[in-house]
Design an enzyme around this catalytic site. Structure first.
Site, PDB file in Angstrom:
ATOM      1  N   GLU A  20       1.347  -0.594   0.285  1.00 30.87           N
ATOM      2  CA  GLU A  20       0.249  -0.200   0.089  1.00 30.87           C
ATOM      3  C   GLU A  20       1.034   1.192  -0.019  1.00 30.87           C
ATOM      4  O   GLU A  20       1.875   1.555   0.507  1.00 30.87           O
ATOM      5  CB  GLU A  20      -1.288  -0.374   1.321  1.00 30.87           C
ATOM      6  N   GLU A  33       4.760   5.507   3.928  1.00 31.32           N
ATOM      7  CA  GLU A  33       4.329   6.662   4.329  1.00 31.32           C
ATOM      8  C   GLU A  33       5.434   6.797   4.792  1.00 31.32           C
ATOM      9  O   GLU A  33       5.584   6.761   6.174  1.00 31.32           O
ATOM     10  CB  GLU A  33       3.098   6.666   5.153  1.00 31.32           C
ATOM     11  N   ASP A  90       9.679   7.672   1.981  1.00 38.00           N
ATOM     12  CA  ASP A  90       9.632   7.146   0.190  1.00 38.00           C
ATOM     13  C   ASP A  90       9.839   6.461  -0.706  1.00 38.00           C
ATOM     14  O   ASP A  90      10.157   5.931  -0.414  1.00 38.00           O
ATOM     15  CB  ASP A  90      10.878   8.565  -0.496  1.00 38.00           C
ATOM     16  N   ASP A 141      -1.888  12.357  -2.521  1.00 41.63           N
ATOM     17  CA  ASP A 141      -2.063  13.568  -2.904  1.00 41.63           C
ATOM     18  C   ASP A 141      -1.863  14.298  -3.619  1.00 41.63           C
ATOM     19  O   ASP A 141      -1.482  13.455  -5.213  1.00 41.63           O
ATOM     20  CB  ASP A 141      -0.717  13.826  -2.715  1.00 41.63           C
ATOM     21  N   LYS A 169      -2.221  22.383  -8.405  1.00 42.83           N
ATOM     22  CA  LYS A 169      -2.197  23.217  -9.574  1.00 42.83           C
ATOM     23  C   LYS A 169      -1.540  22.486 -10.309  1.00 42.83           C
ATOM     24  O   LYS A 169      -1.050  21.694 -10.632  1.00 42.83           O
ATOM     25  CB  LYS A 169      -0.566  23.665  -8.641  1.00 42.83           C
ATOM     26  N   ARG A 195     -10.782   7.651   5.889  1.00 37.73           N
ATOM     27  CA  ARG A 195     -11.212   8.985   6.738  1.00 37.73           C
ATOM     28  C   ARG A 195     -11.005   9.567   5.650  1.00 37.73           C
ATOM     29  O   ARG A 195     -11.744  10.972   5.704  1.00 37.73           O
ATOM     30  CB  ARG A 195     -10.518   8.829   7.896  1.00 37.73           C
ATOM     31  N   GLU A 243     -11.684   9.104   2.382  1.00 40.44           N
ATOM     32  CA  GLU A 243     -12.721   9.364   1.367  1.00 40.44           C
ATOM     33  C   GLU A 243     -13.906  10.261   1.751  1.00 40.44           C
ATOM     34  O   GLU A 243     -15.319  10.278   1.760  1.00 40.44           O
ATOM     35  CB  GLU A 243     -13.473   8.092   1.206  1.00 40.44           C
TER      36      GLU A 243
END
Length: 233
Positions: free
Chosen positions: A66, A91, A118, A140, A144, A212, A214
């Protein structure tokens, strides 16, 4: 000698710290992280980028991944439901790692490991074709336009992911951002994946646990989208 490519210095743009950790979360990090942290991933720990022994990591069980597990609820849910597999969660956000550790304590699951950093460092040392399933849940969005190259669904990330995924392996993407859906549909097939299915709200996978992120999206009127790809043979 490792046959892995030399790792270049990389920029990392995501957050690694958020709100001040609670005392209990600091305790999880101090007491529990070392037990589940994947060793030999960072350049400091493994400067030669020697591939991990993933076959021995979970006793020969199939390996799932994941990418960006957020608060960890989906990762723990899948580990508890599929105890016949081993799952690595990646994560860099320390608050999310602390939240996950608390959930691991509560659930008592043992078939998972964490890389709190990473994901590209993890890709460097995962053996080719070693991952049987990968999840990318509410990544994420980098909304932009000038930041779209930072999204996970770009060839720099996807090419590395394709290398470590086995032929026929499943890649799931969940997002509430329409432009992220667009870029995913454009970029993922070019990295060696076939689109298997796509669905909107109400069309999640049978074993999906709504996160959370979602729930926040739904409260704010944004609709989830679920994409399923399969690694070409």
């Amino acid at each position: 000698m490792s046959d892995q490519p030399v790792t270049e210095r990389r920029n990392f743009y995501g957050r690694v710290h958020g709100k001040t950790l609670r005392a209990s979360q600091k305790g999880y990090l101090a007491e529990d992280l070392g037990k589940v942290r994947l060793q030999g991933v960072s350049v400091e720990d493994n400067p030669g980028r020697v591939p991990l022994n993933t076959a021995g990591l979970f006793g020969g069980r199939p390996l799932w991944l994941e990418v960006g597990f957020g608060g960890g609820e989906h990762l723990v849910h899948m580990a508890a439901r599929y105890q016949e597999v081993g799952i690595i969660g990646c994560e860099p956000f320390v608050n999310g790692v602390a939240m996950l550790l608390g959930k691991i304590r509560a659930a008592g699951v043992e078939n998972l490991a964490i890389h709190p950093g990473d994901v590209r460092d993890l890709f460097d040392v995962l053996p080719a074709a070693s991952v049987a399933k990968c999840f990318l849940n509410y990544p994420d969005p980098w909304p932009k336009a000038r930041h779209h190259r930072r999204r996970f669904v770009t060839q720099g990330y996807l090419g590395a992911l394709a290398r470590v995924m086995a032929p026929g392996a499943e890649f799931r993407v969940a997002t509430d951002i329409p432009d992220y859906v667009r870029q995913t549909l454009e970029e993922v097939p070019g990295a060696g994946f076939d689109l298997v299915a796509q669905a909107g709200a109400g069309g999640a996978w049978e074993d999906w646990l709504s996160t959370r992120y979602e729930q926040k999206a739904l409260r704010e009127g944004r609709s989830p989208h679920y994409l399923t790809f399969r690694r070409k043979g």
